[in-house]
Write an enzyme that holds these catalytic residues in place. Sequence first.
Site, PDB file in Angstrom:
ATOM      1  N   ASP A  67      57.328  10.056  24.853  1.00 17.81           N
ATOM      2  CA  ASP A  67      57.687   9.513  26.163  1.00 17.81           C
ATOM      3  C   ASP A  67      57.011   8.170  26.443  1.00 17.81           C
ATOM      4  OD1 ASP A  67      55.141  10.618  26.329  1.00 17.81           O
ATOM      5  OD2 ASP A  67      55.697  12.190  27.736  1.00 17.81           O
ATOM      6  N   ASP A 136      51.633  21.731  35.413  1.00 14.56           N
ATOM      7  CA  ASP A 136      52.833  22.408  35.927  1.00 14.56           C
ATOM      8  C   ASP A 136      53.711  22.960  34.800  1.00 14.56           C
ATOM      9  OD1 ASP A 136      53.918  20.132  34.813  1.00 14.56           O
ATOM     10  OD2 ASP A 136      54.733  19.329  36.688  1.00 14.56           O
ATOM     11  N   HIS A 138      54.858  21.164  32.205  1.00 18.76           N
ATOM     12  CA  HIS A 138      55.805  20.228  31.584  1.00 18.76           C
ATOM     13  C   HIS A 138      55.401  19.909  30.148  1.00 18.76           C
ATOM     14  CE1 HIS A 138      53.213  16.723  33.230  1.00 18.76           C
ATOM     15  NE2 HIS A 138      53.274  16.484  31.937  1.00 18.76           N
ATOM     16  N   GLU A 143      59.768  17.670  33.543  1.00 17.50           N
ATOM     17  CA  GLU A 143      59.178  18.373  34.680  1.00 17.50           C
ATOM     18  C   GLU A 143      59.916  19.693  34.924  1.00 17.50           C
ATOM     19  OE1 GLU A 143      56.457  17.530  35.714  1.00 17.50           O
ATOM     20  OE2 GLU A 143      56.302  15.522  36.584  1.00 17.50           O
TER      21      GLU A 143
END
Length: 262
Positions: A67, A136, A138, A143
Amino acid sequence: MEILIRTDSAAVGATAANYFAHLIRNKPDCVLGLATGSTPIPMYRDLISMHENDGLNFSGVRSFNLDEYVGLGPGDENSYWTFMHEHLFDHVNIDEDNVHVPDGLAEDSNEACRSYEADINLAGGIDLQVLGVGTDGHIGFNEPTSSLASRTRIKSLLERTRQDNARFFSSLDAVPHHVITMGIGTVMESKCVMLLATGDNKADAIAASIEGPITAMVPATALQDHPYAILVIDEAAASELKLHDYYVEVEHNKPRWQVIDR
Ligand code: GLP
């Protein structure tokens, strides 16, 4: 899923580096999927040391990063391009032409995403993809609620992720809202996926990823469906696992021929 529990982040890095070195030695033109964040830094440090001291040869290796922030690129200290050069590429003999990081500065982002996918395919697919995990759940920058079949595309970050990553920037306001990330579907096509996690702030995400139901609300749970997923985690990240002792026992009783981490 194979769960390998280690004492601390240095030991997690050492195990991960052994898997990468094993692949590079056996397949000198392998395709690596690489990740940023604090978690893989000890692994990169060990790989640099194997290059310097044991002749680990990166000259044929190709790499694709997961990313990048939209708006950041090679000139920016917080770009993932810069991170990878500082933490690995500048210290080993990898050919710059073989290195791929999503183009956060592309004028046509959709086209950049499409051609990133095409380049991965052209290279023959990723042999070993390393992943961190967000608090979280991810992976990459996928996400919660990301499609489990998603491909490389633009995503918006959750506020929680921007806050988690603000420590690398001058202020929270400086953290971009948008990113380009390989999709979960892209990651799942890698021949082997290795997720690393360290620290007790990852314990809930790790418990959900390994022992919870597969759900787009916790993207890392997708790995439960991967034929060859390895999770290397430290005791702190493993602290919420119900079957902790079982995972330790499984590794302890592994046949010698299956052991790569030495
Ligand atoms: C970012 C990256 C992820 C990484 C995550 C965790 O969101 N895009 O690839 O896994 O941070 O980072 P850290 O290892 O610093 O906890």
